[in-house]
Scaffold this motif. Structure first.
Motif, PDB file in Angstrom:
ATOM      1  N   CYS A 116     -89.783   8.403  82.745  1.00 50.16           N
ATOM      2  CA  CYS A 116     -91.110   8.773  83.243  1.00 50.16           C
ATOM      3  C   CYS A 116     -91.994   7.529  83.337  1.00 50.16           C
ATOM      4  CB  CYS A 116     -91.770   9.821  82.348  1.00 50.16           C
ATOM      5  SG  CYS A 116     -92.202   9.220  80.709  1.00 50.16           S
ATOM      6  N   LEU A 117     -93.002   7.629  84.212  1.00 50.44           N
ATOM      7  CA  LEU A 117     -93.987   6.568  84.357  1.00 50.44           C
ATOM      8  C   LEU A 117     -95.228   6.966  83.556  1.00 50.44           C
ATOM      9  CD1 LEU A 117     -95.066   3.968  85.779  1.00 50.44           C
ATOM     10  CD2 LEU A 117     -95.936   5.492  87.586  1.00 50.44           C
ATOM     11  N   VAL A 118     -95.596   6.095  82.621  1.00 47.67           N
ATOM     12  CA  VAL A 118     -96.764   6.359  81.773  1.00 47.67           C
ATOM     13  C   VAL A 118     -97.954   5.576  82.345  1.00 47.67           C
ATOM     14  CG1 VAL A 118     -97.729   6.265  79.455  1.00 47.67           C
ATOM     15  CG2 VAL A 118     -95.260   6.652  79.780  1.00 47.67           C
ATOM     16  N   VAL A 119     -98.975   6.302  82.764  1.00 42.66           N
ATOM     17  CA  VAL A 119    -100.186   5.703  83.324  1.00 42.66           C
ATOM     18  C   VAL A 119    -101.307   5.853  82.311  1.00 42.66           C
ATOM     19  CG1 VAL A 119    -101.877   5.771  85.196  1.00 42.66           C
ATOM     20  CG2 VAL A 119     -99.448   6.247  85.669  1.00 42.66           C
ATOM     21  N   GLY A 120    -101.892   4.745  81.919  1.00 37.65           N
ATOM     22  CA  GLY A 120    -102.981   4.770  80.942  1.00 37.65           C
ATOM     23  C   GLY A 120    -104.320   4.417  81.596  1.00 37.65           C
ATOM     24  N   ILE A 121    -105.304   5.271  81.397  1.00 40.27           N
ATOM     25  CA  ILE A 121    -106.677   4.990  81.838  1.00 40.27           C
ATOM     26  C   ILE A 121    -107.438   4.543  80.591  1.00 40.27           C
ATOM     27  CG2 ILE A 121    -108.737   5.887  82.951  1.00 40.27           C
ATOM     28  CD1 ILE A 121    -106.246   5.767  84.744  1.00 40.27           C
ATOM     29  N   ILE A 122    -107.697   3.250  80.501  1.00 45.39           N
ATOM     30  CA  ILE A 122    -108.260   2.693  79.272  1.00 45.39           C
ATOM     31  C   ILE A 122    -109.783   2.719  79.296  1.00 45.39           C
ATOM     32  CG2 ILE A 122    -108.318   0.646  77.795  1.00 45.39           C
ATOM     33  CD1 ILE A 122    -105.533  -0.059  78.916  1.00 45.39           C
ATOM     34  N   ARG A 123    -110.367   2.054  80.266  1.00 44.60           N
ATOM     35  CA  ARG A 123    -111.832   1.995  80.310  1.00 44.60           C
ATOM     36  C   ARG A 123    -112.315   1.597  81.700  1.00 44.60           C
ATOM     37  NH1 ARG A 123    -113.906  -3.420  77.247  1.00 44.60           N
ATOM     38  NH2 ARG A 123    -115.829  -2.626  78.163  1.00 44.60           N
ATOM     39  N   CYS A 124    -113.597   1.775  81.934  1.00 43.57           N
ATOM     40  CA  CYS A 124    -114.262   1.299  83.150  1.00 43.57           C
ATOM     41  C   CYS A 124    -115.449   0.428  82.763  1.00 43.57           C
ATOM     42  CB  CYS A 124    -114.744   2.469  84.008  1.00 43.57           C
ATOM     43  SG  CYS A 124    -113.429   3.507  84.693  1.00 43.57           S
ATOM     44  N   ALA A 125    -115.862  -0.416  83.678  1.00 45.34           N
ATOM     45  CA  ALA A 125    -117.000  -1.300  83.422  1.00 45.34           C
ATOM     46  C   ALA A 125    -117.830  -1.453  84.685  1.00 45.34           C
ATOM     47  CB  ALA A 125    -116.517  -2.671  82.931  1.00 45.34           C
ATOM     48  N   HIS A 126    -119.144  -1.533  84.499  1.00 42.19           N
ATOM     49  CA  HIS A 126    -120.099  -1.797  85.588  1.00 42.19           C
ATOM     50  C   HIS A 126    -119.972  -0.771  86.718  1.00 42.19           C
ATOM     51  CE1 HIS A 126    -120.259  -5.515  83.372  1.00 42.19           C
ATOM     52  NE2 HIS A 126    -119.067  -5.866  83.765  1.00 42.19           N
ATOM     53  N   LEU A 127    -119.846   0.497  86.356  1.00 42.30           N
ATOM     54  CA  LEU A 127    -119.759   1.541  87.381  1.00 42.30           C
ATOM     55  C   LEU A 127    -121.089   1.681  88.118  1.00 42.30           C
ATOM     56  CD1 LEU A 127    -117.770   4.390  85.564  1.00 42.30           C
ATOM     57  CD2 LEU A 127    -116.912   2.714  87.212  1.00 42.30           C
ATOM     58  N   ALA A 128    -121.021   2.153  89.341  1.00 36.66           N
ATOM     59  CA  ALA A 128    -122.233   2.401  90.117  1.00 36.66           C
ATOM     60  C   ALA A 128    -122.969   3.604  89.535  1.00 36.66           C
ATOM     61  CB  ALA A 128    -121.881   2.649  91.579  1.00 36.66           C
ATOM     62  N   ALA A 129    -124.290   3.499  89.470  1.00 36.13           N
ATOM     63  CA  ALA A 129    -125.113   4.601  88.968  1.00 36.13           C
ATOM     64  C   ALA A 129    -125.300   5.623  90.080  1.00 36.13           C
ATOM     65  CB  ALA A 129    -126.458   4.077  88.482  1.00 36.13           C
ATOM     66  N   MET A 130    -124.945   6.871  89.810  1.00 30.67           N
ATOM     67  CA  MET A 130    -125.018   7.918  90.821  1.00 30.67           C
ATOM     68  C   MET A 130    -126.123   8.935  90.539  1.00 30.67           C
ATOM     69  SD  MET A 130    -122.585   6.746  92.616  1.00 30.67           S
ATOM     70  CE  MET A 130    -122.410   7.993  93.868  1.00 30.67           C
ATOM     71  N   ASP A 131    -126.647   8.951  89.316  1.00 30.84           N
ATOM     72  CA  ASP A 131    -127.687   9.918  88.956  1.00 30.84           C
ATOM     73  C   ASP A 131    -129.062   9.272  88.983  1.00 30.84           C
ATOM     74  OD1 ASP A 131    -125.670  11.758  88.603  1.00 30.84           O
ATOM     75  OD2 ASP A 131    -125.518  11.430  86.437  1.00 30.84           O
ATOM     76  N   ALA A 132    -130.087  10.111  89.019  1.00 32.77           N
ATOM     77  CA  ALA A 132    -131.465   9.612  89.105  1.00 32.77           C
ATOM     78  C   ALA A 132    -131.897   8.884  87.846  1.00 32.77           C
ATOM     79  CB  ALA A 132    -132.409  10.786  89.380  1.00 32.77           C
ATOM     80  N   ASN A 133    -131.239   9.139  86.722  1.00 30.53           N
ATOM     81  CA  ASN A 133    -131.603   8.474  85.474  1.00 30.53           C
ATOM     82  C   ASN A 133    -131.009   7.076  85.352  1.00 30.53           C
ATOM     83  OD1 ASN A 133    -128.904   9.054  85.048  1.00 30.53           O
ATOM     84  ND2 ASN A 133    -129.241  10.436  83.325  1.00 30.53           N
ATOM     85  N   GLY A 134    -130.313   6.602  86.402  1.00 30.23           N
ATOM     86  CA  GLY A 134    -129.731   5.268  86.382  1.00 30.23           C
ATOM     87  C   GLY A 134    -128.364   5.206  85.744  1.00 30.23           C
ATOM     88  N   PHE A 135    -127.767   6.344  85.441  1.00 33.61           N
ATOM     89  CA  PHE A 135    -126.438   6.388  84.825  1.00 33.61           C
ATOM     90  C   PHE A 135    -125.524   7.287  85.655  1.00 33.61           C
ATOM     91  CE2 PHE A 135    -129.269   5.348  81.319  1.00 33.61           C
ATOM     92  CZ  PHE A 135    -128.589   4.299  80.705  1.00 33.61           C
ATOM     93  N   SER A 136    -124.316   7.505  85.134  1.00 32.30           N
ATOM     94  CA  SER A 136    -123.361   8.442  85.718  1.00 32.30           C
ATOM     95  C   SER A 136    -122.681   9.199  84.595  1.00 32.30           C
ATOM     96  CB  SER A 136    -122.306   7.699  86.566  1.00 32.30           C
ATOM     97  OG  SER A 136    -122.886   7.099  87.704  1.00 32.30           O
ATOM     98  N   ASP A 137    -122.023  10.293  84.962  1.00 28.83           N
ATOM     99  CA  ASP A 137    -121.197  11.063  84.024  1.00 28.83           C
ATOM    100  C   ASP A 137    -119.753  10.966  84.527  1.00 28.83           C
ATOM    101  OD1 ASP A 137    -123.522  11.884  82.650  1.00 28.83           O
ATOM    102  OD2 ASP A 137    -123.837  13.502  84.081  1.00 28.83           O
ATOM    103  N   PRO A 138    -119.080   9.828  84.285  1.00 29.28           N
ATOM    104  CA  PRO A 138    -117.812   9.564  84.977  1.00 29.28           C
ATOM    105  C   PRO A 138    -116.596  10.232  84.336  1.00 29.28           C
ATOM    106  CG  PRO A 138    -118.422   7.701  83.608  1.00 29.28           C
ATOM    107  CD  PRO A 138    -119.537   8.701  83.482  1.00 29.28           C
TER     108      PRO A 138
END
Length: 407
Positions: A278-300
């Motif tokens: 099997c292929l193991v895919v790991g999602i570790i972290r994100c950085a500097h994501l674009a802000a999509m909400d009006a409060n200047g953040f996102s709920d990614p």
């Protein structure tokens, strides 16, 4: 001329203009600006102290006093009228005093030194794929009548801060900024800003733009100056110090492909497990994501697909991280697949902003596989060549939706 009782006396215009309202002889006014001297913003009028006066006289009073003093001096020196040297020296000294007065409009000079200088240092941490930017201080080494940055406020000072962008692909996602220092022309930040997910490929093609701006609570923030550093000038794991003159704002290349606008970075791990096939895919972290909400953040959150997906069963989704642009997931997904079939597959990873009551917003995506290029292709081949070994890489998210995915 007889005047009747109760009748107001009339004065002709000639008699009115001839009335002497000033002590001493009437002197012609050379320039109206002599009565309205110009001072630089934020500096109090430096009125000269007159002998025998307790306080600083006003401009008109000073003018009349100097006029009467000049007339008395001229009367006392009548025997030396045939010596013009004194008159020339007096005129030159007065002109010199006018020339010493700072010009307000001097700030609009094209000389880049009037914008100030910025001291900072850069370091590329190759092992952690991080670019450390330490903003030290700003100053003006060639002073005029104020040292430091170009004053932007009416009090002759500024409220400066520094912001960073990576070019090409500048966006709110890759903007970093320091804190604001108030009422100063010689700010000292001593603040380190870090870009995560910087690859060797980025170090070759990216340029760091450092801008100094003046914060204004009631209007738009004002630009002071900027400097740009190609990242290829840096050597891995070595600190390089800079002391650059700030320049006027340079135009951004608007022909840049908008489909490649950066939306942040994501760290992905790949490992092919030979025991479980099997292929193991790991999602570790994100950085500097674009802000999509009006409060200047996102709920990614992150979704992964292994395509082509004939059975529509390859979709996996991480948990939602609330109100953050730098989420840490540390989740792994397994795809049961033969090793030989990996050369025909493409891994598509997308990042979304979770919204309640409406459609979720697409933040960015990336594709890894044999049809990719650059770091994405290299990451896929490294996984195929190194079985049972976890390979971690940072990748850039763009606003281009991979394939024809829908949330």
């Amino acid at each position: 001329m007889t005047q009747r009782k109760g009748e107001k006396p009339t004065i002709s215009i000639q008699e009115h203009m001839a009335i002497d309202v000033c002590p001493g002889p009437i002197q012609p006014i050379k320039q109206i600006s002599d009565y309205f001297p110009r001072y630089p913003r934020g500096l109090p009028p430096a009125a000269p102290q007159q002998a025998g006066h307790a306080g600083p006289p006003g401009p008109a009073l000073s003018r009349s006093t100097s006029t009467s003093a000049a007339s008395s001096t001229a009367e006392s020196e009548r025997p030396n009228e045939d010596k013009p040297d004194r008159a020339c020296a007096s005129a030159s000294s007065q002109a010199g005093r006018r020339d010493e007065e700072p010009d307000v409009e001097g700030y609009d000079s094209d000389d880049s030194t009037t914008l100030g200088t910025l001291e900072f240092s850069l370091q590329y941490d190759q092992e952690n794929n991080a670019l450390n930017c330490t903003i030290n201080k700003a100053k003006l080494p060639i002073p005029r009548y104020k040292k430091g940055l170009k004053p932007m406020d009416h009090n002759g000072l500024s409220d400066p801060y520094v912001k960073l962008h990576l070019l090409p692909g500048a966006s709110k996602a890759n903007k970093l900024r320091t804190k604001t220092l108030h009422n100063t022309l010689n700010p000292v930040w001593s603040e380190t800003l870090t870009y995560y997910g910087i690859t060797d490929e980025d170090m070759v093609r990216k340029t760091l733009r450092i801008s100094v701006c003046d914060e204004d609570k009631f209007r738009h923030n004002e630009f002071i100056g900027e400097t740009r550093i190609p990242l290829k000038k840096l050597k891995p794991n070595q600190v390089k110090n800079f002391n650059n003159c700030l320049e006027k704002q340079l135009p951004v290349n608007k022909t840049e492909d908008k489909s490649l606008e950066e939306r942040g970075r994501i760290m992905i791990s790949l490992k092919y497990n030979t025991l479980k096939s099997c292929l193991v895919v790991g999602i570790i972290r994100c950085a500097h994501l674009a802000a999509m909400d009006a409060n200047g953040f996102s709920d990614p959150y992150v979704k992964t697909y292994l395509k082509p997906d004939e059975n529509k069963k390859s979709k996996h989704k991480t948990a939602v991280k609330k109100k953050t642009l730098n989420p840490e997931f540390n989740e792994e997904f397994c795809y049961d697949i033969k090793y030989a079939d990996l050369t025909k597959k493409t891994l598509e990873v997308t990042v979304w902003d979770y919204d309640i009551g409406k459609s979720n917003d697409f933040i960015g995506g990336v594709s890894l596989g044999i049809n990719a290029n650059g770091e994405r292709l290299k990451h896929w081949f490294d996984c195929l060549k190194n079985k049972d070994k976890k390979i971690e890489r940072w990748h850039t998210l763009t606003n281009e939706l991979p394939g024809s995915l829908n949330d």
